[in-house]
Design an enzyme around this catalytic site. Sequence first.
Site, PDB file in Angstrom:
ATOM      1  N   ASN A   8       0.873  -1.168   0.000  1.00  0.00           N
ATOM      2  CA  ASN A   8       0.000   0.000   0.000  1.00  0.00           C
ATOM      3  C   ASN A   8       0.916   1.226   0.000  1.00  0.00           C
ATOM      4  OD1 ASN A   8      -1.761   2.043   0.599  1.00  0.00           O
ATOM      5  ND2 ASN A   8      -2.716   1.021   2.350  1.00  0.00           N
ATOM      6  N   ARG A  88      -2.766  -1.769  -3.314  1.00  0.00           N
ATOM      7  CA  ARG A  88      -3.866  -0.813  -3.265  1.00  0.00           C
ATOM      8  C   ARG A  88      -3.591   0.219  -4.348  1.00  0.00           C
ATOM      9  NH1 ARG A  88      -4.245   3.955   0.735  1.00  0.00           N
ATOM     10  NH2 ARG A  88      -6.291   4.801   0.318  1.00  0.00           N
ATOM     11  N   HIS A 176     -11.509   4.935  -0.129  1.00  0.00           N
ATOM     12  CA  HIS A 176     -11.469   4.073   1.065  1.00  0.00           C
ATOM     13  C   HIS A 176     -12.324   2.829   0.871  1.00  0.00           C
ATOM     14  CE1 HIS A 176     -10.458   7.939   3.426  1.00  0.00           C
ATOM     15  NE2 HIS A 176      -9.349   7.233   3.282  1.00  0.00           N
ATOM     16  N   ARG A 234      -6.426  18.021   4.354  1.00  0.00           N
ATOM     17  CA  ARG A 234      -7.316  18.350   3.225  1.00  0.00           C
ATOM     18  C   ARG A 234      -8.571  19.043   3.736  1.00  0.00           C
ATOM     19  NH1 ARG A 234      -7.525  12.334   0.978  1.00  0.00           N
ATOM     20  NH2 ARG A 234      -5.708  11.832   2.251  1.00  0.00           N
ATOM     21  N   GLU A 372      -7.518  -3.076   5.532  1.00  0.00           N
ATOM     22  CA  GLU A 372      -7.421  -2.907   4.067  1.00  0.00           C
ATOM     23  C   GLU A 372      -6.436  -3.917   3.476  1.00  0.00           C
ATOM     24  OE1 GLU A 372      -6.730   1.226   5.132  1.00  0.00           O
ATOM     25  OE2 GLU A 372      -7.822   1.798   3.331  1.00  0.00           O
TER      26      GLU A 372
END
Length: 389
Positions: A8, A88, A176, A234, A372
């Site tokens: 990832n 990912r 996500h 962000r 994940e």
Amino acid sequence: MKGLLVINAGSSSVRFALYALEGGALSPCLKAHAEGLGSAPRLHLQDGVERTSLDLPPQADQQAAVEAVLDRLEQRFPALELLAAGHRVVHGGPRMHRPLLLDQARLRALENFSRLAPLHNPHNLNAIHALAERRPDLPQVACFDTAFHRSQPRLAQLFGLPREYAERGILRYGFHGLSYEYIASVLPEYAPEASRVVVAHLGNGASMCAIHDGESVASSMGFTALDGLMMGRRCGSLDPGVVLHLIEQEGMSAAEVSDLLYQRSGLLGVSGVGSDMRELLASDAPEAREAVELFCYRARRELGDLVAAMGGLDALVFTAGIGENSAEIRAGIAGSLGWLGLELDRVANDRGEMRISAAGSRVSCWTLATDEEGMIARHTLALVEPVGR
Ligand code: AMP
């Protein structure tokens, strides 16, 4: 030992996980995290027995991190037979609905989507290229963060722009997805009756997803991973008129606006203290408090939006770094949702229990650890198993 490697890769860090495959079942046996790429790179490794950390060369990038981890794997597991690597990949564009075994043509198609996720996809692709260079015969699988959301109804994907923009791929994608897919796969064990679920993935990047009968129907992130909740750095949802104002009246360039919205806003920008939630919760500065309050306020509003999209709510799940670890933030979001039928059990929440809603609460509330990497490993195995037969 047969194994799968999961990678990832982000802009300044790469996470790795090695899974052993025994009797068709995957079990995690090593995790590695290269961080500080571009500044002070370090590699942390953790297996069932020990944790070690080492400095990487100052110029180390994703490729160097991949090579350092492969070196370690060869030393630590000399008999390891890697079957495949799963990655990912943040953006799969409009047509990538499921994980893909990569070949040259698909890699070229993915390079095109880098335009849609300039801060993420190029790093994901760097790791894929680095591994291909060292292990050209190793099957590599791309798992997309957008894929889980491709089930969303058309209305949830459309912007109010002229139709030709949608045809050109300017749609709400949502991100996500691997985290949401994992939570959707385990939630029925805990809340089998829950049909309309909102999952709050609250980490450095943060988003929320409405999941109806196991499928994504709406999410707070849109065309890019900038929309929706306020995040570490962000801004989250922003009136597009602000962007026009910054360019037209304040003379900012596109690169400057991008840097402002992706790197200098969110918790960091509002607090002026930092982007790390732990640091803000520990700070006495009123600006830090306001940033935390804004984070929770924005999350409550996005939750209302997603509940309206589903026509109700049966369960709310918190996950990722902040969602899994901060009772204060969970209470800031879910502590005043009596109007929605959710009564928080404050003791269970403070203790970090899995079920954090009160016994009589109509809507149940949960803290569940996401995985994940485990989801990527499952997808990768499903794709490469037929290859090995
Ligand atoms: P992630 O991106 O999922 O790794 O999450 C990173 C975020 O989780 C950072 O903002 C951390 O400050 C936050 N975090 C991790 N542990 C805690 C904690 N115990 N309390 C509050 N925030 C935490």
